[in-house]
Design a protein around this motif. Structure first.
Motif, PDB file in Angstrom:
ATOM      1  N   GLY A   1      20.533  40.881  50.944  1.00  0.00           N
ATOM      2  CA  GLY A   1      20.116  39.501  51.228  1.00  0.00           C
ATOM      3  C   GLY A   1      20.932  38.807  52.290  1.00  0.00           C
ATOM      4  N   ALA A   2      21.760  39.537  53.018  1.00  0.00           N
ATOM      5  CA  ALA A   2      22.659  38.903  53.981  1.00  0.00           C
ATOM      6  C   ALA A   2      21.970  38.623  55.317  1.00  0.00           C
ATOM      7  CB  ALA A   2      23.878  39.788  54.203  1.00  0.00           C
ATOM      8  N   LYS A   3      22.414  37.557  55.990  1.00  0.00           N
ATOM      9  CA  LYS A   3      21.992  37.258  57.351  1.00  0.00           C
ATOM     10  C   LYS A   3      22.974  37.927  58.306  1.00  0.00           C
ATOM     11  CE  LYS A   3      21.429  33.482  60.689  1.00  0.00           C
ATOM     12  NZ  LYS A   3      21.573  32.005  60.908  1.00  0.00           N
ATOM     13  N   VAL A   4      22.452  38.747  59.213  1.00  0.00           N
ATOM     14  CA  VAL A   4      23.302  39.526  60.112  1.00  0.00           C
ATOM     15  C   VAL A   4      23.316  38.893  61.495  1.00  0.00           C
ATOM     16  CG1 VAL A   4      23.605  41.767  61.253  1.00  0.00           C
ATOM     17  CG2 VAL A   4      22.881  41.673  58.848  1.00  0.00           C
TER      18      VAL A   4
ATOM     19  N   GLY B   1      24.130  33.320  51.221  1.00  0.00           N
ATOM     20  CA  GLY B   1      23.836  31.975  50.752  1.00  0.00           C
ATOM     21  C   GLY B   1      24.771  31.546  49.639  1.00  0.00           C
ATOM     22  N   THR B   2      25.184  32.479  48.829  1.00  0.00           N
ATOM     23  CA  THR B   2      26.139  32.232  47.751  1.00  0.00           C
ATOM     24  C   THR B   2      27.325  33.168  47.942  1.00  0.00           C
ATOM     25  OG1 THR B   2      24.337  31.660  46.243  1.00  0.00           O
ATOM     26  CG2 THR B   2      26.471  32.215  45.252  1.00  0.00           C
ATOM     27  N   ALA B   3      28.508  32.678  47.744  1.00  0.00           N
ATOM     28  CA  ALA B   3      29.709  33.481  47.955  1.00  0.00           C
ATOM     29  C   ALA B   3      29.694  34.729  47.067  1.00  0.00           C
ATOM     30  CB  ALA B   3      30.957  32.649  47.674  1.00  0.00           C
ATOM     31  N   VAL B   4      30.086  35.848  47.640  1.00  0.00           N
ATOM     32  CA  VAL B   4      30.114  37.118  46.911  1.00  0.00           C
ATOM     33  C   VAL B   4      31.485  37.758  47.099  1.00  0.00           C
ATOM     34  CG1 VAL B   4      27.629  37.502  47.126  1.00  0.00           C
ATOM     35  CG2 VAL B   4      29.176  38.398  48.882  1.00  0.00           C
ATOM     36  N   SER B   5      31.824  38.607  46.160  1.00  0.00           N
ATOM     37  CA  SER B   5      33.100  39.310  46.219  1.00  0.00           C
ATOM     38  C   SER B   5      32.847  40.776  46.519  1.00  0.00           C
ATOM     39  CB  SER B   5      33.857  39.166  44.892  1.00  0.00           C
ATOM     40  OG  SER B   5      35.066  39.892  44.920  1.00  0.00           O
ATOM     41  N   ALA B   6      33.201  41.225  47.714  1.00  0.00           N
ATOM     42  CA  ALA B   6      33.056  42.627  48.116  1.00  0.00           C
ATOM     43  C   ALA B   6      34.425  43.302  48.076  1.00  0.00           C
ATOM     44  CB  ALA B   6      32.463  42.718  49.518  1.00  0.00           C
ATOM     45  N   ASN B   7      34.443  44.529  47.593  1.00  0.00           N
ATOM     46  CA  ASN B   7      35.669  45.317  47.658  1.00  0.00           C
ATOM     47  C   ASN B   7      35.425  46.743  48.158  1.00  0.00           C
ATOM     48  OD1 ASN B   7      34.444  46.498  45.469  1.00  0.00           O
ATOM     49  ND2 ASN B   7      36.005  45.889  43.975  1.00  0.00           N
TER      50      ASN B   7
ATOM     51  N   GLN C   1      37.187  41.097  57.693  1.00  0.00           N
ATOM     52  CA  GLN C   1      37.675  39.785  57.286  1.00  0.00           C
ATOM     53  C   GLN C   1      36.633  39.053  56.450  1.00  0.00           C
ATOM     54  OE1 GLN C   1      38.576  38.246  61.297  1.00  0.00           O
ATOM     55  NE2 GLN C   1      40.754  38.293  60.736  1.00  0.00           N
ATOM     56  N   GLY C   2      37.119  38.144  55.618  1.00  0.00           N
ATOM     57  CA  GLY C   2      36.238  37.292  54.837  1.00  0.00           C
ATOM     58  C   GLY C   2      36.537  35.822  55.093  1.00  0.00           C
ATOM     59  N   SER C   3      35.502  34.970  54.979  1.00  0.00           N
ATOM     60  CA  SER C   3      35.663  33.536  55.201  1.00  0.00           C
ATOM     61  C   SER C   3      34.792  32.764  54.233  1.00  0.00           C
ATOM     62  CB  SER C   3      35.289  33.181  56.643  1.00  0.00           C
ATOM     63  OG  SER C   3      35.313  31.783  56.844  1.00  0.00           O
ATOM     64  N   LYS C   4      35.293  31.591  53.819  1.00  0.00           N
ATOM     65  CA  LYS C   4      34.518  30.717  52.940  1.00  0.00           C
ATOM     66  C   LYS C   4      33.727  29.674  53.713  1.00  0.00           C
ATOM     67  CE  LYS C   4      37.822  31.185  49.102  1.00  0.00           C
ATOM     68  NZ  LYS C   4      36.937  31.924  48.181  1.00  0.00           N
ATOM     69  N   ASP C   5      34.031  29.540  55.031  1.00  0.00           N
ATOM     70  CA  ASP C   5      33.365  28.511  55.826  1.00  0.00           C
ATOM     71  C   ASP C   5      32.900  28.992  57.196  1.00  0.00           C
ATOM     72  OD1 ASP C   5      35.763  28.840  57.149  1.00  0.00           O
ATOM     73  OD2 ASP C   5      36.538  26.840  56.648  1.00  0.00           O
TER      74      ASP C   5
ATOM     75  N   ASN D   1      40.217  43.241  46.522  1.00  0.00           N
ATOM     76  CA  ASN D   1      39.761  41.867  46.761  1.00  0.00           C
ATOM     77  C   ASN D   1      39.128  41.318  45.495  1.00  0.00           C
ATOM     78  OD1 ASN D   1      38.946  39.438  48.113  1.00  0.00           O
ATOM     79  ND2 ASN D   1      36.869  40.306  48.220  1.00  0.00           N
ATOM     80  N   ALA D   2      39.608  40.177  45.042  1.00  0.00           N
ATOM     81  CA  ALA D   2      39.019  39.492  43.890  1.00  0.00           C
ATOM     82  C   ALA D   2      38.415  38.158  44.294  1.00  0.00           C
ATOM     83  CB  ALA D   2      40.078  39.284  42.806  1.00  0.00           C
ATOM     84  N   ASN D   3      38.534  37.780  45.572  1.00  0.00           N
ATOM     85  CA  ASN D   3      38.024  36.494  46.046  1.00  0.00           C
ATOM     86  C   ASN D   3      36.567  36.607  46.486  1.00  0.00           C
ATOM     87  OD1 ASN D   3      40.546  35.137  45.741  1.00  0.00           O
ATOM     88  ND2 ASN D   3      41.262  36.127  47.622  1.00  0.00           N
ATOM     89  N   THR D   4      35.887  35.470  46.485  1.00  0.00           N
ATOM     90  CA  THR D   4      34.505  35.422  46.967  1.00  0.00           C
ATOM     91  C   THR D   4      34.476  34.756  48.348  1.00  0.00           C
ATOM     92  OG1 THR D   4      34.101  33.288  45.885  1.00  0.00           O
ATOM     93  CG2 THR D   4      33.577  35.294  44.624  1.00  0.00           C
ATOM     94  N   PHE D   5      33.567  35.236  49.201  1.00  0.00           N
ATOM     95  CA  PHE D   5      33.415  34.700  50.553  1.00  0.00           C
ATOM     96  C   PHE D   5      31.932  34.603  50.880  1.00  0.00           C
ATOM     97  CE2 PHE D   5      37.429  37.061  50.488  1.00  0.00           C
ATOM     98  CZ  PHE D   5      38.322  36.101  50.954  1.00  0.00           C
ATOM     99  N   THR D   6      31.602  33.650  51.715  1.00  0.00           N
ATOM    100  CA  THR D   6      30.219  33.521  52.196  1.00  0.00           C
ATOM    101  C   THR D   6      29.997  34.284  53.493  1.00  0.00           C
ATOM    102  OG1 THR D   6      30.820  31.453  53.319  1.00  0.00           O
ATOM    103  CG2 THR D   6      29.834  31.277  51.110  1.00  0.00           C
TER     104      THR D   6
END
Length: 462
Positions: free
Chosen positions: A326-329, A373-379, A400-404, A432-437
């Motif tokens: 579901g990601a926008k590339v 659209g919703t933050a996800v956690s990839a590892n 890299q991951g970003s929330k914004d 990685n345990a964090n979520t990013f958009t």
């Protein structure tokens, strides 16, 4: 002196007698005790173009070896323990191939300078006098050098005995899916590993890994992308045998006049993936999409419904949960013909390693991005090479991951990666345990081309 000379003479005579015994070509047998009747001393071939009278050269309770008159009976002695060990190991993994010890004896026929290639036969077929076995012919110097072709072909033909009578059910439902050699390749590999033949094992691995086939679609790497990973990740011979166990358990059967049961039909690719998933205990559909494309998915869903008694974990632990669907590339530099072009950025995460993204004019600031659209956690993530031009492959990158979409956290760094094959995918795992958009793959180096390409980039969570 006379006593010493007498001892030497006795030793020489004993050696000569032993030598004569070892070079015998008339039904030689090992020292282990026999419990079965000896097999016939000769056998008149009466199948296909084979019309030779072959002679029994070696036998025990497990195997019987026959040569035609042109086979060297001295230089070929390596074959006896080799065939015996292959067949003994095969039975230890897959069980019996007939109702008695007599039907479980393997008959192996060999020809020199005739009948190129080989074929198997099974005890339920009277065309080969109701015996399990293999019949192989080769060139003028056949069977004296233990070539890879010779040892591979012996094991290959035994693999067909396995698939056509395993678990005492006649037929091979998967034959139209994997063809003549794909199952045989992983079977050959496993046998060499068990027999501790490292040179043969390495040669087989390199040969099979480099091979591709045109089924179920062009450039399918059966060994590299399907069988070998399943074998290594799911208990090796156990998963190979497990497939035949699941077939015998659930695939449709009908009566057979000799054996008792026969499979009613061949299977489709969706059923094939379902039954292998059951053997592995994990849903192998992600791997199957990468290996075979996606044309079989409807049949897979039908197989899951039809053969619901076969249970397995819904995710493949090697890949985990796929996130990229579901990601926008977006990319820092698009293909000249646009994102939706045959080599545009839409191909980056289309779940097909045989399509690719290509861009002219690579620079070290190049990046690919997936936005959610919703933050996800990839590892975990997957990167694959494309179909051509190895110098365009990415070799170093930073994930890299970003929330914004503005502030970035480095998650994984790779340097001097090298893809060995075209359309090869590799899976990388990081903490990685964090979520990013937003996730970015910053490609910091490629293999030397002024351009950049890759087949697939997918994010996963496991």
């Amino acid at each position: 002196m006379k006593k010493i000379n007498l001892l030497i003479m006795i030793a020489v005579l004993l050696s000569l007698c032993d030598s004569c015994k070892k070079s015998s070509s008339e039904g030689e047998q090992p020292d282990d005790a026999l419990t079965l009747p000896p097999p016939p001393e000769t056998w008149q071939e009466h199948w296909f173009e084979h019309k030779q009278v072959v002679k029994r050269i070696f036998y025990n309770d497990r195997i019987a070896v026959y040569f035609d008159d042109d086979v060297d009976t001295v230089a070929t002695r390596w074959m006896f323990p080799f065939i015996d060990s292959v067949w003994t190991y095969t039975r230890s993994v897959y069980g019996d191939f007939g109702p008695s010890d007599t039907t479980n004896r393997l008959f192996a026929i060999f020809h020199t300078d005739k009948y190129g290639g080989g074929h198997p036969f099974m005890y339920y077929d009277d065309s080969h006098d109701n015996r399990n076995g293999i019949d192989i012919g080769s060139g003028a110097d056949a069977w004296i050098k233990q070539t890879n072709w010779e040892t591979n072909t012996i094991i290959h033909e035994i693999s067909h005995v396995v698939e056509f009578i395993s678990k005492n059910v006649v037929e091979s439902p998967a034959f139209t899916v994997w063809g003549d050699s794909k199952w045989a390749e992983i079977f050959v590999y496993d046998v060499y590993k068990h027999l501790n033949r490292p040179k043969k094992l390495n040669d087989a691995f390199n040969d099979f890994s480099n091979g591709t086939d045109n089924f179920p679609r062009a450039n399918t790497a059966w060994f590299r992308n399907w069988f070998y990973p399943i074998y290594t990740q799911h208990e090796e011979a156990k998963v190979l045998n497990g497939f035949f166990e699941k077939l015998a358990e659930a695939f449709p059967k009908k009566a057979h006049p000799v054996v008792g049961h026969e499979y009613e039909r061949r299977m489709n690719l969706g059923e094939f993936v379902h039954f292998w998933s059951a053997a592995a205990g994990a849903n192998l559909s992600t791997r199957a999409r990468l290996a075979f494309g996606s044309d079989w998915l409807d049949d897979f869903a039908k197989a899951q419904a039809q053969f619901g008694s076969l249970k397995y974990n819904n995710e493949d632990p090697f890949f985990g949960k796929d996130l990229s669907a579901g990601a926008k590339v977006t990319v820092s530099k698009e293909n000249d013909s646009g994102a939706s072009a045959p080599e545009g950025s839409s191909k980056i995460s289309d779940f097909d390693i045989q399509t690719k993204f290509f861009a002219n004019g690579y620079t070290t600031g190049f990046w690919l991005q997936q936005q959610f659209g919703t933050a996800v956690s990839a590892n975990t993530y997957l990167v694959s090479s494309a179909n051509d031009a190895p110098d365009r492959d990415p070799t170093s990158w930073v994930l890299q991951g970003s929330k914004d979409g503005s502030n970035w956290t480095t998650l994984d760094t790779r340097k001097t990666e090298k893809f060995n094959y075209r359309n090869e995918f590799r899976v990388y795992t990081f903490d990685n345990a964090n979520t990013f958009t937003h996730y970015r793959l910053n490609v910091t180096a490629n293999a030397g081309s002024p351009d950049i390409q890759l087949g697939e980039w997918r994010l996963m969570q496991k």
